[in-house]
Scaffold this motif. Structure first.
Motif, mmCIF file in Angstrom:
data_model
loop_
_atom_site.group_PDB
_atom_site.id
_atom_site.type_symbol
_atom_site.label_atom_id
_atom_site.label_comp_id
_atom_site.label_asym_id
_atom_site.label_seq_id
_atom_site.Cartn_x
_atom_site.Cartn_y
_atom_site.Cartn_z
ATOM 1 N N PRO A 6 0.831 -1.205 0.000
ATOM 2 C CA PRO A 6 0.000 0.000 0.000
ATOM 3 C C PRO A 6 0.867 1.258 0.000
ATOM 4 O O PRO A 6 1.905 1.315 0.640
ATOM 5 N N GLU A 7 0.422 2.252 -0.745
ATOM 6 C CA GLU A 7 1.079 3.554 -0.813
ATOM 7 C C GLU A 7 2.561 3.460 -1.181
ATOM 8 O O GLU A 7 3.404 4.133 -0.611
ATOM 9 N N GLU A 8 2.873 2.642 -2.156
ATOM 10 C CA GLU A 8 4.235 2.495 -2.651
ATOM 11 C C GLU A 8 4.507 3.623 -3.653
ATOM 12 O O GLU A 8 3.709 3.880 -4.543
ATOM 13 N N THR A 9 5.645 4.287 -3.492
ATOM 14 C CA THR A 9 6.001 5.346 -4.431
ATOM 15 C C THR A 9 6.502 4.727 -5.734
ATOM 16 O O THR A 9 6.813 3.530 -5.793
ATOM 17 N N GLY A 10 6.609 5.542 -6.770
ATOM 18 C CA GLY A 10 7.120 5.062 -8.042
ATOM 19 C C GLY A 10 8.536 4.516 -7.932
ATOM 20 O O GLY A 10 8.859 3.472 -8.493
ATOM 21 N N CYS A 11 9.370 5.219 -7.178
ATOM 22 C CA CYS A 11 10.747 4.760 -6.991
ATOM 23 C C CYS A 11 10.793 3.439 -6.224
ATOM 24 O O CYS A 11 11.557 2.541 -6.576
ATOM 25 N N GLN A 12 9.982 3.329 -5.197
ATOM 26 C CA GLN A 12 9.937 2.080 -4.434
ATOM 27 C C GLN A 12 9.472 0.927 -5.320
ATOM 28 O O GLN A 12 10.015 -0.178 -5.249
ATOM 29 N N MET A 13 8.486 1.197 -6.163
ATOM 30 C CA MET A 13 7.971 0.164 -7.049
ATOM 31 C C MET A 13 9.071 -0.284 -8.028
ATOM 32 O O MET A 13 9.281 -1.482 -8.227
ATOM 33 N N MET A 14 9.781 0.679 -8.621
ATOM 34 C CA MET A 14 10.832 0.324 -9.571
ATOM 35 C C MET A 14 11.954 -0.463 -8.895
ATOM 36 O O MET A 14 12.476 -1.422 -9.467
ATOM 37 N N LYS A 15 12.316 -0.082 -7.684
ATOM 38 C CA LYS A 15 13.363 -0.806 -6.954
ATOM 39 C C LYS A 15 12.903 -2.228 -6.619
ATOM 40 O O LYS A 15 13.686 -3.176 -6.712
ATOM 41 N N ARG A 16 11.628 -2.371 -6.266
ATOM 42 C CA ARG A 16 11.079 -3.702 -5.968
ATOM 43 C C ARG A 16 11.093 -4.559 -7.233
ATOM 44 O O ARG A 16 11.507 -5.727 -7.208
ATOM 45 N N LEU A 17 10.679 -3.970 -8.350
ATOM 46 C CA LEU A 17 10.671 -4.702 -9.611
ATOM 47 C C LEU A 17 12.088 -5.100 -10.029
ATOM 48 O O LEU A 17 12.299 -6.199 -10.549
ATOM 49 N N ALA A 18 13.062 -4.223 -9.786
ATOM 50 C CA ALA A 18 14.450 -4.544 -10.110
ATOM 51 C C ALA A 18 14.931 -5.738 -9.288
ATOM 52 O O ALA A 18 15.596 -6.641 -9.822
ATOM 53 N N LYS A 19 14.590 -5.766 -8.009
ATOM 54 C CA LYS A 19 14.988 -6.901 -7.159
ATOM 55 C C LYS A 19 14.333 -8.191 -7.646
ATOM 56 O O LYS A 19 14.965 -9.253 -7.664
ATOM 57 N N GLU A 20 13.060 -8.108 -8.041
ATOM 58 C CA GLU A 20 12.363 -9.285 -8.546
ATOM 59 C C GLU A 20 12.996 -9.774 -9.847
ATOM 60 O O GLU A 20 13.149 -10.973 -10.058
ATOM 61 N N LEU A 21 13.387 -8.836 -10.708
ATOM 62 C CA LEU A 21 14.064 -9.216 -11.952
ATOM 63 C C LEU A 21 15.399 -9.893 -11.661
ATOM 64 O O LEU A 21 15.741 -10.896 -12.286
ATOM 65 N N GLU A 22 16.151 -9.346 -10.705
ATOM 66 C CA GLU A 22 17.431 -9.952 -10.323
ATOM 67 C C GLU A 22 17.234 -11.381 -9.847
ATOM 68 O O GLU A 22 17.986 -12.282 -10.230
ATOM 69 N N LYS A 23 16.237 -11.590 -9.002
ATOM 70 C CA LYS A 23 15.955 -12.939 -8.500
ATOM 71 C C LYS A 23 15.546 -13.870 -9.634
ATOM 72 O O LYS A 23 15.961 -15.022 -9.683
ATOM 73 N N GLY A 24 14.748 -13.372 -10.562
ATOM 74 C CA GLY A 24 14.320 -14.177 -11.704
ATOM 75 C C GLY A 24 15.484 -14.563 -12.602
ATOM 76 O O GLY A 24 15.567 -15.696 -13.082
ATOM 77 N N ILE A 25 16.397 -13.626 -12.820
ATOM 78 C CA ILE A 25 17.582 -13.896 -13.640
ATOM 79 C C ILE A 25 18.446 -14.966 -12.965
ATOM 80 O O ILE A 25 18.933 -15.888 -13.618
ATOM 81 N N GLU A 26 18.614 -14.839 -11.658
ATOM 82 C CA GLU A 26 19.410 -15.817 -10.922
ATOM 83 C C GLU A 26 18.776 -17.208 -11.006
ATOM 84 O O GLU A 26 19.458 -18.201 -11.262
ATOM 85 N N LYS A 27 17.472 -17.271 -10.822
ATOM 86 C CA LYS A 27 16.758 -18.550 -10.889
ATOM 87 C C LYS A 27 16.858 -19.155 -12.289
ATOM 88 O O LYS A 27 17.115 -20.352 -12.443
ATOM 89 N N SER A 28 16.682 -18.327 -13.306
ATOM 90 C CA SER A 28 16.787 -18.807 -14.681
ATOM 91 C C SER A 28 18.205 -19.277 -14.991
ATOM 92 O O SER A 28 18.399 -20.255 -15.711
ATOM 93 N N GLY A 29 19.193 -18.586 -14.455
ATOM 94 C CA GLY A 29 20.589 -18.986 -14.652
ATOM 95 C C GLY A 29 20.874 -20.353 -14.071
ATOM 96 O O GLY A 29 21.572 -21.173 -14.683
ATOM 97 N N LYS A 30 20.327 -20.615 -12.898
ATOM 98 C CA LYS A 30 20.510 -21.932 -12.278
ATOM 99 C C LYS A 30 19.833 -23.018 -13.106
ATOM 100 O O LYS A 30 20.387 -24.100 -13.292
ATOM 101 N N LEU A 31 18.647 -22.725 -13.613
ATOM 102 C CA LEU A 31 17.940 -23.680 -14.456
ATOM 103 C C LEU A 31 18.727 -23.942 -15.736
ATOM 104 O O LEU A 31 18.825 -25.083 -16.191
ATOM 105 N N ALA A 32 19.315 -22.905 -16.313
ATOM 106 C CA ALA A 32 20.122 -23.071 -17.521
ATOM 107 C C ALA A 32 21.324 -23.980 -17.246
ATOM 108 O O ALA A 32 21.659 -24.842 -18.064
#
Length: 85
Positions: A6-32
């Motif tokens: 709730p009440e997440e700022t644009g910057c907070q949202m982008m930082k959260r999305l960046a962390k999620e992308l990092e985790k996804g890349i790491e997970k995909s790398g392990k699968l590869a």
């Protein structure tokens, strides 16, 4: 993706999305890595199942493309974050 807090700022949202992308890349790398090991194991067999190897190679190719696309998206997002937050 996780729902925004709730009440997440644009910057907070982008930082959260960046962390999620990092985790996804790491997970995909392990699968590869697992796919590469599986392919190598099959190719080392005396009578390898070429159809299975080909299917795994296709899956690996798609996964590697996804990783590259995610890295580009993360880089773009990090640029936006550094310029605006």
């Amino acid at each position: 993706m996780n729902p925004p807090p709730p009440e997440e700022t644009g910057c907070q949202m982008m930082k959260r999305l960046a962390k999620e992308l990092e985790k996804g890349i790491e997970k995909s790398g392990k699968l590869a890595q697992e796919l590469r090991a599986r392919i190598a194991g099959l190719e080392a067999q005396a009578n390898p199942d070429q159809a299975q190897i080909d299917a795994l190679k296709q899956a690996l190719e798609r996964l590697e493309q996804k990783i590259e696309d995610d890295r580009v998206a993360l880089s773009d997002l990090e640029t936006v974050i550094s310029e605006n937050c």
